[in-house]
Structure formats: C-alpha cells, structure tokens
Design an enzyme around this catalytic site. Structure first.
Site, short mmCIF file in Angstrom:
data_model
loop_
_atom_site.label_atom_id
_atom_site.label_comp_id
_atom_site.label_asym_id
_atom_site.label_seq_id
_atom_site.Cartn_x
_atom_site.Cartn_y
_atom_site.Cartn_z
NE ARG A 36 -3.90 -2.21 2.07
CZ ARG A 36 -4.54 -2.58 3.27
NH1 ARG A 36 -4.50 -2.33 4.35
NH2 ARG A 36 -5.69 -3.49 2.93
CG LEU A 73 -1.58 -9.37 3.81
CD1 LEU A 73 -3.18 -9.20 3.02
CD2 LEU A 73 -1.14 -7.96 3.59
CE LYS A 96 3.24 -17.63 13.06
NZ LYS A 96 2.89 -16.80 13.89
NE ARG A 163 4.45 -10.93 16.16
CZ ARG A 163 5.08 -10.10 15.13
NH1 ARG A 163 5.02 -8.95 15.44
NH2 ARG A 163 5.45 -10.52 14.37
#
Length: 321
Positions: A36, A73, A96, A163
C-alpha cells in the site's frame, strides 16, 4: 521449470524470512511485489529483484502471469485476501495462522478446492528435517509409549506492535501458540478429549501469556506455555520441547524455525543419544515444497485437514481464556 510468485504485502516476515527463502529456493521466480506504500514497494522491488511492483493488492491479483501468491498480512486480513486470491485463480501460501477460527479456515479450503487451486498454511518449521527426525524417533518406539509432551515459545514484550491489538488478530496464542499446537498435533496422532487454558490479558484485550493443557483419546497429555512477556527492549526468547515416554524421553531447546546443525537429546533405557540434524533455511524448504505441489508432483505437506484440526484446537484454547 519455475513458478512465478507474487508477494501480497511488505511485512517483516516476508523481508526477513520468506523472500530470502524464495531467492534460495529452486524453481521460485520473484515476479511481483504489492503493497500500500509506493516507496516501500519500490524499495522491495529494487532490493530483492522482483520483476514487477504494484501499489494495491488487487492490482497484483489482476496480473494473469502471477501463479501463486504468498500472503504475510496481519491476521485479521487473511480471510479477505485469501478468498480474493482464490477467486482470481491463484494458488495461495498464507502465513500462519491462516484464519482467526476454524469456520473461516473451512470456508477458505472449501473455496480453494472448488476453484481447483492449492491453498496451504505457512508453517515453515514443519518442513524441517529436524521435525521429521523427531517424529521418527517418537514413532519408532525408542522412548516407548509417549504419555506427555511439553512445549514452550516465549518472546520479549512489545512496546508497539500489531500483535498487541485484538482488532488486528493479535495475541500470543495466534502469534506463538499456533507453533506449539502444531508441534503437539504433529507428534500426537489422536483427537483431543479436553482442553484447558488460562491467560494474562492486556488492556487491549489480547492474551500476553497463555498456558494450556490437553488430553488426547490415546491417553497422551500435553501442555504449552506461550507469551510476549520476557521484557521490553531485550532479545529474550525461550523455546522448549520435552517428550516423555515409558522407556525414556526426548528434550530439545532448539528455537522454532531454525537452520544449521540442530541437536536434541534422546534418553532411552538409561542411554543418552545426541541427534544432530542438518537443516537448510526452512522457508526455502517450504517454498520448494509448494512449487512441487503446484507442479503436481506431490500434495502440500501442511494439509487442509491438519490446518483445520489446528484451528479447532486454537478455538478451544481461546474459548477457555
């Protein structure tokens, strides 16, 4: 024969692990990169040698020459872009965890089957000969009947990271726990009877530290500890695997996804044996295996059935916490 790869995103795991694996892997053509941020995309193109670059993910999927897409992503975007890639007729290797729940995973694999393309979940470490050697020792009976497995994956805390946000699919279980659950499921050929878990939650609603126990139909018990809690701004990391059997045990402190000369110890009936396994870069192994699957030479090593089974197990853990 080469396979033309497109990378959907400029994430750090792509830059640090998967794209270097592509450069080493036999049969991988670094064809297209998309992102992006135009400057970042151009930097990736120049640094890694992609033939084409695109601003926006849709543009890459519209390129008819892209055969397979790698998706690194944020977790909350995987379902959308995997489904779009499948609809575009691309094979897909998705980082994952492939989905935020088992229902999403089942829908994604069903769509891939209907479209006639391969969808595989990216667990690079599962392609390692180190894991193959561990599995062979477990199934050989050298430590007898396995009754308990313990594994841990702990990393440092994060001051600011995707995260840490629930809306982005963050949390220790999705980021780290999926390694532990896949390790356990690789070593235990049975169905879980029960799962219990608890966690320390952040003020943003994600698990920072999660511990779980489970029992399988064949009597094996397993436990895991995962967390982003070893101190902010450090290089702290702790990985552990312990497999106990009726005749002995296996213990390893090798970190997940490592290459080189990797060692673990087998103790059988009082005798200690040190195993040493030579391992190439795991992402390279993963990409070569995906290429062979695309060429029709073999099936994906990480099967849809395995990924769905793991997604269901993670669902059970998250329901507990």
């Amino acid at each position: 024969m080469t396979v033309k790869w497109g990378v959907l995103g400029t994430a750090s795991i792509a830059a640090g692990c998967t794209i270097p694996g592509m450069k080493q892997a036999e049969g991988c053509e670094l064809y297209a990169i998309a992102g992006r941020d135009e400057k970042k995309v151009q930097k990736f193109k120049e640094e890694y040698g992609f033939a084409k670059s695109y601003v926006g993910y849709d543009a890459l999927l519209a390129d008819p020459d892209v055969e397979v897409v790698y998706i690194p992503l944020p977790n909350n975007l995987d379902y959308e872009w995997v489904m779009k890639a499948i609809a575009a007729g691309k094979h897909v290797l998705c980082e994952k965890p492939i989905a935020l729940n088992a229902k999403e995973a089942e829908e994604m694999f069903s769509a891939a089957k209907e479209k006639g393309v391969i969808l595989a979940e990216a667990y690079a470490y599962l392609h390692s000969p180190y894991i193959k050697s561990l599995k062979e020792d477990v199934t050989s009976g050298i430590i007898g009947d396995v009754d308990y497995i313990e594994t841990a994956f702990l990393t440092q805390g994060y001051e600011e990271d995707i995260r840490l946000y629930k809306e982005l699919g963050g949390g220790a279980m999705y980021d780290l726990g999926c390694y532990c659950t896949t390790m356990i499921l690789t070593l235990v050929d049975s169905k879980p009877v029960y799962v219990k878990a608890n966690a320390e939650m952040s003020d943003k609603g994600v698990d920072l530290f999660t511990a779980g126990i489970m029992k399988f139909e064949n009597g094996v018990r397993a436990s895991f500890n995962v967390g982003m809690m070893l101190g902010v701004g450090t290089n702290g990391r702790h990985d552990r695997l312990y497999i106990h059997g009726s005749k002995g045990f296996i213990k390893s402190s090798v970190e997940y996804n490592q290459a080189g000369e990797l060692k673990y110890t087998v103790v059988s009936e009082g005798k200690e044996i040190e195993r040493c396994v030579t391992v190439r870069q795991n992402y390279c192994l993963e990409l070569e295996q995906m290429n062979r699957a695309i060429m029709g030479k073999e099936s994906p090593h990480v099967t849809p059935e395995f990924s769905i089974k793991n997604a269901k197990l993670i669902d059970e853990v998250l329901r507990e916490i």
